[in-house]
Design a protein around this motif. Structure first.
Motif, PDB file in Angstrom:
ATOM      1  N   LEU A  30       0.864  -1.173   0.000  1.00 53.07           N
ATOM      2  CA  LEU A  30       0.000   0.000   0.000  1.00 53.07           C
ATOM      3  C   LEU A  30       0.903   1.227   0.000  1.00 53.07           C
ATOM      4  CD1 LEU A  30      -3.131   0.096   0.177  1.00 53.07           C
ATOM      5  CD2 LEU A  30      -2.885   0.637   2.586  1.00 53.07           C
ATOM      6  N   VAL A  32       1.049   5.322  -0.110  1.00 51.78           N
ATOM      7  CA  VAL A  32       0.147   6.413   0.250  1.00 51.78           C
ATOM      8  C   VAL A  32       0.770   7.761  -0.080  1.00 51.78           C
ATOM      9  CG1 VAL A  32      -1.174   7.477   2.120  1.00 51.78           C
ATOM     10  CG2 VAL A  32      -0.781   5.003   2.132  1.00 51.78           C
ATOM     11  N   ILE A  68      -5.726   6.237   6.703  1.00 52.20           N
ATOM     12  CA  ILE A  68      -4.724   5.186   6.557  1.00 52.20           C
ATOM     13  C   ILE A  68      -5.180   3.920   7.281  1.00 52.20           C
ATOM     14  CG2 ILE A  68      -2.401   4.490   7.260  1.00 52.20           C
ATOM     15  CD1 ILE A  68      -1.638   7.504   6.853  1.00 52.20           C
ATOM     16  N   VAL A  72      -5.850   0.260   5.707  1.00 50.82           N
ATOM     17  CA  VAL A  72      -5.181  -0.952   6.184  1.00 50.82           C
ATOM     18  C   VAL A  72      -6.219  -1.999   6.576  1.00 50.82           C
ATOM     19  CG1 VAL A  72      -3.710  -1.913   8.001  1.00 50.82           C
ATOM     20  CG2 VAL A  72      -3.098   0.262   6.918  1.00 50.82           C
ATOM     21  N   PRO A  77      -2.718  -4.939   3.969  1.00 48.77           N
ATOM     22  CA  PRO A  77      -1.469  -5.022   3.206  1.00 48.77           C
ATOM     23  C   PRO A  77      -0.365  -5.700   4.003  1.00 48.77           C
ATOM     24  CG  PRO A  77      -1.703  -2.850   4.155  1.00 48.77           C
ATOM     25  CD  PRO A  77      -2.981  -3.580   4.461  1.00 48.77           C
ATOM     26  N   LEU A  80       3.572  -1.065   3.966  1.00 46.77           N
ATOM     27  CA  LEU A  80       3.087   0.285   3.687  1.00 46.77           C
ATOM     28  C   LEU A  80       4.263   1.195   3.406  1.00 46.77           C
ATOM     29  CD1 LEU A  80       0.761  -0.845   5.808  1.00 46.77           C
ATOM     30  CD2 LEU A  80       0.074   1.545   5.758  1.00 46.77           C
ATOM     31  N   PHE A 126       6.321   3.502  10.589  1.00 49.75           N
ATOM     32  CA  PHE A 126       6.064   3.364   9.162  1.00 49.75           C
ATOM     33  C   PHE A 126       7.319   3.706   8.362  1.00 49.75           C
ATOM     34  CE2 PHE A 126       1.444   4.331  10.206  1.00 49.75           C
ATOM     35  CZ  PHE A 126       1.006   3.051   9.930  1.00 49.75           C
TER      36      PHE A 126
END
Length: 489
Positions: A30, A32, A68, A72, A77, A80, A126
């Motif tokens: 994923l 973003v 977000i 998820v 996923p 990320l 992240f």
């Protein structure tokens, strides 16, 4: 949202069915476009005036994080990646000073939250990427290319249409519109062609012909959203169009388009389009737009999905997620974050019925020593290329604090003050393949000058927000995010 009709199973659907993907099924990345989410949530949620626990504006940050988490929860996923814009320099603006000119000046509260977004995402654990001189769009482009290279599936989350050029068998785009994640269309090649009349691999050519007013990029005069798809579908590509104009004066173009129009009972437009495409500056405008709109596909994303515990992989650390998200002060969001971020993804293999011995575990203590600038002391052993914190293994009967103080004195000759425990962390060992290091980490201050001794080959100070040396996994993946979390908090 439209349901996924692509052949590869959707991770969210597998999760809902209570099973993980079968061997050989693609894992899911994923990617973003974080600034896109922040801009939309700033305008949509400004009326809430949500503030974090320090009283700073947080409605855009909270809205971004909430979306977000919803994504998820929906897609489940395996990894990320968050793209951020370089807010200091822009290669596109240097190339074209009018790029995005005409946009209203950003509100100060939005600027504040844009500046803090990276720290918030990093603090959670992240993986973020701010490519120098580039934008989140370029991260999305590279994520799509990475998915093809590694045979993953990829979903790009953005409100920017430029990402449509990266839709493929591997990549879909969740185009954010009003209504949030659940109301946004998920575009695959078939849906994109149904919307715009062009296949995904020709979308960039279509966009360069049409232009993009939001980026202050005029299109080729007289070629709009209706004529551009017709031109591309009948001629195959803009390369074929320009070649026909150069070598045949556009005769094939006129004949092909007029034949199509006659067959469908339409007014002939071949000569008109040829005139527009041959007008002074038309080809230059197309090529200019193509250059500006093309995303970089060669960025190093820093994804290492086969290295356990590396950034970008789920699940995240429970304690860290709770601490960082709670700082925004919305209990329901904290609860959602803990549920969707700290559980294994749908593709994680189930536990084996046969137990096997775990990896060797090395118990140590480490000291986060800061100077008056806030810089962090790191050391490198003679046998290693990676820098780590001063510290080491515990002697029999020794407490972690005593071990950390002793090792720091022996390794760099420092006496420490203001010592506090930061937490306990674990990660793959830097110098013992297959082993896990467990470390109790303390923060401390010093006024002294470190001098490398014992087995230490080098000691230096680094900016913890922008380290310029290669770091051991424990420091890079666990300790620095915790320090950033404290900075956010």
């Amino acid at each position: 949202m439209h349901t996924d009709q692509s052949p590869a199973p959707n991770a969210a659907r597998l999760a809902a069915q209570g099973r993980a993907p079968e061997p050989g099924e693609r894992r899911l990345l994923l990617a973003v476009d974080a600034p896109s989410l922040l801009h939309r949530n700033h305008h949509a949620r400004a009326h809430t005036d949500l503030r974090d626990r320090h009283g700073r504006p947080a409605w855009a940050l909270h809205g971004m994080l909430r979306q977000i988490l919803e994504a998820v929860d929906l897609f489940a996923p395996d990894a990320l990646l968050f793209g951020l814009d370089d807010r200091v320099s822009s290669q596109r603006e240097r190339f074209y000073p009018g790029y995005k000119a005409g946009r209203a000046a950003k509100d100060a509260t939005l600027v504040d939250q844009l500046d803090r977004a990276g720290a918030l995402l990093d603090a959670l654990g992240f993986l973020t990427l701010t490519p120098r001189g580039l934008e989140a769009d370029d991260v999305n482009a590279s994520a799509a290319a990475w998915a093809v290279e590694h045979d993953w599936r990829c979903v790009l989350i953005t409100s920017d249409r430029d990402s449509f050029a990266h839709i493929s068998e591997h990549t879909q785009v969740l185009r954010l519109i009003n209504g949030g994640i659940s109301a946004s269309p998920l575009l695959n090649p078939a849906r994109l062609e149904a919307l715009y009349g062009v296949p995904a691999h020709h979308y960039l050519e279509f966009a360069a012909l049409r232009g993009d007013a939001s980026d202050n990029l005029p299109g080729v005069p007289g070629i709009g959203e209706k004529t551009a798809p017709l031109l591309l579908s009948q001629m195959g590509s803009m390369q074929a169009v320009w070649a026909d104009i150069d070598h045949c004066g556009g005769a094939n173009l006129v004949a092909t388009l007029d034949s199509y129009c006659e067959e469908h009972g339409l007014r002939r437009i071949g000569s008109t389009l040829l005139k527009r495409l041959s007008a002074p500056g038309a080809r230059e405008r197309y090529q200019f737009n193509l250059a500006i709109m093309s995303g970089r596909t060669d960025l190093d994303l820093g994804l290492t999905p086969d290295v356990p515990g590396s950034r970008g992989l789920l699940p995240l650390d429970h304690e860290r997620v709770a601490r960082v998200v709670d700082f925004l002060g919305v209990g329901s969001t904290t609860a959602l974050a803990l549920r969707v971020l700290t559980e294994p993804p749908a593709s994680a293999p189930g536990s084996s019925p046969v137990s096997s011995p775990g990896p060797e575990r090395i118990v140590v203590a480490g000291m986060c020593v800061r100077d008056e600038r806030g810089h962090l002391l790191v050391v490198r052993k003679a046998s290693s290329k990676l820098f780590q914190l001063p510290g080491g293994k515990l002697e029999p009967g020794e407490t972690p604090l005593a071990a950390g103080l002793r090792e720091t004195s022996e390794e760099v000759g420092l006496e420490l003050t203001d010592v506090e425990e930061l937490g306990r962390f674990e990660a793959p060992a830097a110098n013992e393949p297959g082993a896990i290091v467990e470390s109790t980490i303390f923060t401390a201050a010093t006024n002294g000058t470190p001098v490398a001794a014992a087995e230490i080959a080098e000691a230096r100070w680094i900016d913890p927000a922008a380290p310029d040396v290669a770091l051991a996994p424990l420091l890079e993946l666990r300790v620095l995010p915790a320090l950033l979390a404290d900075a956010v908090g």
